[in-house]
Scaffold this active site. Sequence first.
Site, PDB file in Angstrom:
ATOM      1  N   HIS A  55     -10.999  -2.907   3.417  1.00  0.00           N
ATOM      2  CA  HIS A  55     -10.837  -2.700   4.815  1.00  0.00           C
ATOM      3  C   HIS A  55     -11.782  -1.438   4.994  1.00  0.00           C
ATOM      4  O   HIS A  55     -11.706  -0.946   6.096  1.00  0.00           O
ATOM      5  CB  HIS A  55      -9.353  -2.445   4.836  1.00  0.00           C
ATOM      6  N   ASP A  56     -12.324  -0.807   3.955  1.00  0.00           N
ATOM      7  CA  ASP A  56     -13.256   0.194   4.096  1.00  0.00           C
ATOM      8  C   ASP A  56     -14.668  -0.050   3.746  1.00  0.00           C
ATOM      9  O   ASP A  56     -15.495   0.804   3.638  1.00  0.00           O
ATOM     10  CB  ASP A  56     -12.870   1.245   2.965  1.00  0.00           C
ATOM     11  N   ASP A  72       1.130  -1.178  -0.103  1.00  0.00           N
ATOM     12  CA  ASP A  72       0.009  -0.038  -0.051  1.00  0.00           C
ATOM     13  C   ASP A  72       0.959   1.361   0.082  1.00  0.00           C
ATOM     14  O   ASP A  72       1.836   1.273   0.594  1.00  0.00           O
ATOM     15  CB  ASP A  72      -0.671  -0.048   1.399  1.00  0.00           C
ATOM     16  N   GLU A 130      -6.652   3.099  -5.751  1.00  0.00           N
ATOM     17  CA  GLU A 130      -7.996   3.189  -5.079  1.00  0.00           C
ATOM     18  C   GLU A 130      -8.716   4.448  -5.734  1.00  0.00           C
ATOM     19  O   GLU A 130      -8.247   5.769  -5.865  1.00  0.00           O
ATOM     20  CB  GLU A 130      -7.759   3.343  -3.752  1.00  0.00           C
ATOM     21  N   ASP A 138      -2.910   4.624  -2.567  1.00  0.00           N
ATOM     22  CA  ASP A 138      -4.158   5.298  -1.690  1.00  0.00           C
ATOM     23  C   ASP A 138      -4.698   6.499  -2.308  1.00  0.00           C
ATOM     24  O   ASP A 138      -3.870   7.408  -2.622  1.00  0.00           O
ATOM     25  CB  ASP A 138      -3.547   5.375  -0.340  1.00  0.00           C
TER      26      ASP A 138
HETATM   27  C1  GLC Z   1      -8.002   5.424   1.763  1.00  0.00           C
HETATM   28  C2  GLC Z   1      -7.786   4.046   2.516  1.00  0.00           C
HETATM   29  C3  GLC Z   1      -8.546   4.384   4.009  1.00  0.00           C
HETATM   30  C4  GLC Z   1      -7.820   5.468   4.707  1.00  0.00           C
HETATM   31  C5  GLC Z   1      -7.690   6.811   3.718  1.00  0.00           C
HETATM   32  C6  GLC Z   1      -7.001   7.947   4.294  1.00  0.00           C
HETATM   33  O1  GLC Z   1      -9.179   5.553   1.414  1.00  0.00           O
HETATM   34  O2  GLC Z   1      -8.453   2.842   2.071  1.00  0.00           O
HETATM   35  O3  GLC Z   1      -8.489   3.200   4.813  1.00  0.00           O
HETATM   36  O4  GLC Z   1      -8.761   5.828   5.722  1.00  0.00           O
HETATM   37  O5  GLC Z   1      -7.093   6.239   2.441  1.00  0.00           O
HETATM   38  O6  GLC Z   1      -5.460   7.321   4.254  1.00  0.00           O
END
Ligand code: GLC
Length: 527
Positions: A326-327, A100, A265, A202
């Site tokens: 995870h979200d 990540d 993402e 991310d």
């Molecule tokens: C992305 C991640 C999330 C995190 C955010 C801030 O959206 O998937 O889990 O809270 O970035 O880093």
Amino acid sequence: MTKNLHWWQYGVIYQLIVRSFFDTNGDGEGDLPGVINKLDYIQSLGIEAIWLSPIYPSPMAEFGYDVTDYTDIHPLFGTLNDFDALVTQAHDRGIKIILDWIPNHTSDQHPWFMESRSSRDNPKRDWYIWRDPKPDGAPPSNWISVFGGSVWEWSNETDQYYCHTFLKEQPDLNWRNPEVQQAMLDVLRFWLERGVDGFRIDATCLLIKDDQFRDNPPNPDYQPDQAPDKAVLPKYTRDQPTVHDVFAMIRRVVDDYDDRMLAGELYLPIEKVVSYYGKQAPELHLPLNLQLAWSPWNADKLASTIDHYENQLPAEGWPTWTISTHDSTRIASRAQGEQARVAAMLHMTLRGTPTLYYGAEIGMQDVPIAPEQEEDPQGKRTDRSRDPFRTPMQWDNREHAGFTSGQPWLPVAEDFSTVNVAVQHNDPHSLLNLYRRLINLRRCEPTLISGAYISVPRKDPFIAYQRQGGERRLLVVLNLSAEPQNFNIGEGGRHGRILLSTFMNREKEEVHGVVELRGNEGVIIVV
Ligand code: GLC
């Protein structure tokens, strides 16, 4: 047929949270030696690559998405030596490692930010986004943080605001600054040299913000149950045109190395997501398609989402499917009971690379978390906690599901004595073994990897589609209801043979014209 494809095209990517996977030192938090310890298990699933949640040094204000050093390992998780051992031992098994990478923001404890905030003429001042108030003293714009409140935080040291799209402990880097670009590209090179096979990027579409800091328009459709930042439309904060130049630049770095991969993402409508394959120049290999992770478990909704994505993909764009992360709420909590098996078949037979979230393969569900056990800063600020789907992996029926000999950092699900790897490993009917059969089938059936996706006529409660490669035609029919249903497999009474059912013992069954599906059953039929 899969000969000329890359690993990130034919393989299944397994997303795991290191902190929640397996703890080897009894501190209640998973670690890198824990991932090494479980590589045989991951291999037994038929996984091609592991995507690790952030493992960098971090004050953990935001689950490691607040980094203080991009080129080291948090002591909670181990050392760089442990990381190297993981890469070597994964590679020995033919498994790739994806990290990540968090380019949008650092921790406020990162030395870069400590310098930047120290004075207006510090050489790193412009590495972050600093602004004066509006003439009336208000913050520089109406931009709203994903976790609520303004993105602008006042800094007394230098009497200016800095921008943070997430927590105030996560200041946004200024990607318009060439020094920031070089420093962050060097981070990629550091890991690529260490043998990392790819990155999940991310917050991809946030890297560039409007350079005039114009106010976002209000969102007329905003509902109070939506995330706080949805109160405005992200016109000037997301998906700005020049962000594509940034990803083309990042891609050039990765292309200097052999067969590496970039996934990103993207919380955007599909029409926008697909632009991140790159139009003028290549950008991401896999702009992650998160639509199924947010979709209710409803046949019409899912089928139209799938068809829409297939229609929007550019000819050269390789598809990808994420059903939980995870979200997002776990798939077994959305597709309850036996429907989790139907979800498995859907995910593993769509055209494109699936990312499989740890625990989905055994049907782990969201775990209720008491307010005093809350860890997620989003959960502490809003009613949208992500802790329930980040709980420890359930390995066996020992205390704490065999995850740790200490006190787990988040509670373990109460159903762990029946929902765990050890129990399911020995049960041929288990969800775990269904996942294994499906993933194995992908390996043996090139049509499932590179065959075309053809939508077929269907009605609620069915999802149905064909995968076609050369003469081989596979019809996937999924019954999303708990009632038995008949599905007509073709005009004129076409024949077929069942290749795999989410139930056992239907393989090789002949089908003539109509396939009778049990409640909650999915089948793959050779037609
Ligand atoms: C992305 C991640 C999330 C995190 C955010 C801030 O959206 O998937 O889990 O809270 O970035 O880093």
